[in-house]
Write a protein that holds these residues in place. Structure first.
Motif, mmCIF file in Angstrom:
data_model
loop_
_atom_site.group_PDB
_atom_site.id
_atom_site.type_symbol
_atom_site.label_atom_id
_atom_site.label_comp_id
_atom_site.label_asym_id
_atom_site.label_seq_id
_atom_site.Cartn_x
_atom_site.Cartn_y
_atom_site.Cartn_z
ATOM 1 N N VAL A 109 0.842 -1.206 0.000
ATOM 2 C CA VAL A 109 0.000 0.000 0.000
ATOM 3 C C VAL A 109 0.873 1.250 0.000
ATOM 4 O O VAL A 109 0.582 2.225 -0.702
ATOM 5 N N GLU A 110 1.953 1.217 0.760
ATOM 6 C CA GLU A 110 2.863 2.367 0.785
ATOM 7 C C GLU A 110 3.534 2.569 -0.567
ATOM 8 O O GLU A 110 3.769 3.710 -0.984
ATOM 9 N N THR A 111 3.836 1.495 -1.252
ATOM 10 C CA THR A 111 4.403 1.602 -2.603
ATOM 11 C C THR A 111 3.415 2.287 -3.530
ATOM 12 O O THR A 111 3.787 3.140 -4.352
ATOM 13 N N MET A 112 2.138 1.939 -3.399
ATOM 14 C CA MET A 112 1.104 2.576 -4.206
ATOM 15 C C MET A 112 0.988 4.060 -3.869
ATOM 16 O O MET A 112 0.848 4.904 -4.768
ATOM 17 N N ARG A 113 1.046 4.394 -2.591
ATOM 18 C CA ARG A 113 0.958 5.809 -2.181
ATOM 19 C C ARG A 113 2.125 6.619 -2.749
ATOM 20 O O ARG A 113 1.942 7.736 -3.242
ATOM 21 N N ALA A 114 3.316 6.043 -2.654
ATOM 22 C CA ALA A 114 4.497 6.755 -3.163
ATOM 23 C C ALA A 114 4.383 6.967 -4.668
ATOM 24 O O ALA A 114 4.736 8.032 -5.190
ATOM 25 N N ALA A 115 3.882 5.953 -5.382
ATOM 26 C CA ALA A 115 3.698 6.086 -6.831
ATOM 27 C C ALA A 115 2.677 7.165 -7.143
ATOM 28 O O ALA A 115 2.852 7.943 -8.100
ATOM 29 N N ASN A 116 1.618 7.250 -6.351
ATOM 30 C CA ASN A 116 0.600 8.272 -6.607
ATOM 31 C C ASN A 116 1.132 9.674 -6.332
ATOM 32 O O ASN A 116 0.761 10.630 -7.022
ATOM 33 N N GLU A 117 2.004 9.805 -5.363
ATOM 34 C CA GLU A 117 2.632 11.109 -5.113
ATOM 35 C C GLU A 117 3.472 11.529 -6.311
ATOM 36 O O GLU A 117 3.451 12.695 -6.739
ATOM 37 N N ARG A 118 4.208 10.581 -6.877
ATOM 38 C CA ARG A 118 5.003 10.878 -8.075
ATOM 39 C C ARG A 118 4.091 11.198 -9.249
ATOM 40 O O ARG A 118 4.395 12.086 -10.063
ATOM 41 N N PHE A 119 2.973 10.478 -9.344
ATOM 42 C CA PHE A 119 2.014 10.731 -10.412
ATOM 43 C C PHE A 119 1.476 12.156 -10.320
ATOM 44 O O PHE A 119 1.455 12.898 -11.314
ATOM 45 N N ALA A 120 1.029 12.555 -9.133
ATOM 46 C CA ALA A 120 0.458 13.893 -8.948
ATOM 47 C C ALA A 120 1.484 14.970 -9.267
ATOM 48 O O ALA A 120 1.166 15.975 -9.914
ATOM 49 N N ALA A 121 2.718 14.774 -8.821
ATOM 50 C CA ALA A 121 3.769 15.755 -9.081
ATOM 51 C C ALA A 121 4.072 15.852 -10.567
ATOM 52 O O ALA A 121 4.279 16.948 -11.108
ATOM 53 N N ALA A 122 4.077 14.714 -11.251
ATOM 54 C CA ALA A 122 4.372 14.712 -12.681
ATOM 55 C C ALA A 122 3.257 15.379 -13.474
ATOM 56 O O ALA A 122 3.524 16.130 -14.425
ATOM 57 N N VAL A 123 2.010 15.118 -13.105
ATOM 58 C CA VAL A 123 0.883 15.765 -13.786
ATOM 59 C C VAL A 123 0.968 17.275 -13.606
ATOM 60 O O VAL A 123 0.783 18.047 -14.558
ATOM 61 N N ALA A 124 1.259 17.711 -12.378
ATOM 62 C CA ALA A 124 1.365 19.149 -12.101
ATOM 63 C C ALA A 124 2.488 19.789 -12.915
ATOM 64 O O ALA A 124 2.377 20.942 -13.335
ATOM 65 N N ALA A 130 6.879 10.751 -16.885
ATOM 66 C CA ALA A 130 6.921 10.427 -15.460
ATOM 67 C C ALA A 130 5.538 10.092 -14.920
ATOM 68 O O ALA A 130 5.381 9.207 -14.079
ATOM 69 N N ALA A 131 4.519 10.779 -15.427
ATOM 70 C CA ALA A 131 3.149 10.509 -14.972
ATOM 71 C C ALA A 131 2.721 9.102 -15.358
ATOM 72 O O ALA A 131 2.178 8.356 -14.526
ATOM 73 N N LEU A 132 2.958 8.720 -16.598
ATOM 74 C CA LEU A 132 2.544 7.396 -17.042
ATOM 75 C C LEU A 132 3.365 6.299 -16.377
ATOM 76 O O LEU A 132 2.842 5.224 -16.059
ATOM 77 N N GLN A 133 4.641 6.572 -16.132
ATOM 78 C CA GLN A 133 5.466 5.583 -15.436
ATOM 79 C C GLN A 133 4.966 5.389 -14.007
ATOM 80 O O GLN A 133 4.852 4.252 -13.532
ATOM 81 N N ALA A 134 4.645 6.478 -13.321
ATOM 82 C CA ALA A 134 4.142 6.367 -11.953
ATOM 83 C C ALA A 134 2.795 5.658 -11.921
ATOM 84 O O ALA A 134 2.515 4.858 -11.020
ATOM 85 N N ASP A 135 1.958 5.947 -12.925
ATOM 86 C CA ASP A 135 0.665 5.273 -13.006
ATOM 87 C C ASP A 135 0.861 3.767 -13.170
ATOM 88 O O ASP A 135 0.184 2.969 -12.507
ATOM 89 N N SER A 178 -6.824 10.667 -12.379
ATOM 90 C CA SER A 178 -6.540 11.695 -11.385
ATOM 91 C C SER A 178 -5.918 11.069 -10.155
ATOM 92 O O SER A 178 -6.169 9.895 -9.840
ATOM 93 N N ALA A 179 -5.120 11.862 -9.469
ATOM 94 C CA ALA A 179 -4.545 11.397 -8.206
ATOM 95 C C ALA A 179 -5.650 11.105 -7.208
ATOM 96 O O ALA A 179 -5.518 10.228 -6.352
ATOM 97 N N GLY A 180 -6.770 11.838 -7.332
ATOM 98 C CA GLY A 180 -7.896 11.609 -6.432
ATOM 99 C C GLY A 180 -8.488 10.219 -6.598
ATOM 100 O O GLY A 180 -8.837 9.554 -5.610
ATOM 101 N N GLN A 181 -8.633 9.783 -7.837
ATOM 102 C CA GLN A 181 -9.107 8.416 -8.074
ATOM 103 C C GLN A 181 -8.144 7.400 -7.484
ATOM 104 O O GLN A 181 -8.551 6.409 -6.862
ATOM 105 N N HIS A 182 -6.863 7.642 -7.682
ATOM 106 C CA HIS A 182 -5.861 6.748 -7.123
ATOM 107 C C HIS A 182 -5.957 6.720 -5.596
ATOM 108 O O HIS A 182 -5.819 5.656 -4.984
#
Length: 215
Positions: A109-124, A130-135, A178-182
């Protein structure tokens, strides 16, 4: 041919396949562009044989189209094909999510959270790669934990068809995820709520199918 001799050929074929597939998904080889085995073999530093084998696989997967003795070219992004691919890939992700959620550890679960943080940062930051890799990293946790290799292989086969459209939409300043969905998915996973995790997964992939319809 011995097993020892066969391994390098397989690796070269897989290398050619991955390189050409990634170039198509990234738009480096544009829809409609003609591709030639000799040109790509030289570019990749390979012989023509593994490139031809990669072409055959990419034709089968819908990223290239070929007419014997005439042309091989990158397929165009067609809404119907993206929609069909999203339906198949989404079904595979729903399957692995249902199996994986009861097996997840806190570290997963923590791995998923860390990936979502990277996803949100990449989208921003507008960083598509980077966004697609984090996804991928986020959803791959569920694929890995499920242990379903058939589902993983099916998703891997059809995801590139979807990624081409996703990349274009990212490039236009939008995203169908969206990071929110994640976050909702991760919360359901952390709570062990299988049904909610599957519902959110279905919502994410349904959004991809709708993206194709709006293209």
């Amino acid at each position: 041919m011995s097993v020892v001799d066969a391994i390098p050929r397989t690796l070269l074929r897989d290398r050619a396949y991955a390189s050409i597939r990634d170039a198509i998904v990234a738009g480096e080889l544009e829809p409609g562009a003609a591709v030639r085995d000799a040109d790509l073999a030289e570019r990749l530093g390979l012989s023509r044989a593994p490139v031809r084998e990669a072409f055959a696989r990419l034709v089968d997967e819908g990223l290239l189209e070929s007419k014997p003795q005439s042309y091989t070219r990158v397929t165009r992004v067609l809404a119907a094909e993206v929609r069909d691919a999203a339906a198949v890939v989404g079904a595979m992700h729903e399957l692995v999510t249902r199996v994986a959620v009861p097996r997840l550890f806190a570290a997963d679960v923590e791995t998923m959270r860390a990936a979502n943080e990277r996803f949100a940062a990449a989208v921003a930051a507008g960083d598509v790669d980077a966004a697609l890799q984090a996804d991928d990293e986020l959803h791959d946790v569920l694929v890995r934990v499920s242990g379903n290799r058939a589902a993983a292989a099916t998703a891997a086969r059809y995801t590139p068809l979807i990624r081409r459209l996703e990349r274009r939409r990212f490039g236009e300043g939008g995203t169908c995820r969206s990071a929110g969905q994640h976050e909702r998915l991760i919360a359901a996973c952390a709570a062990g709520d299988v049904d909610e995790a599957v519902r959110v997964t279905a919502e994410i992939w349904r959004g991809l199918a709708e993206l194709a319809d709006s293209d």
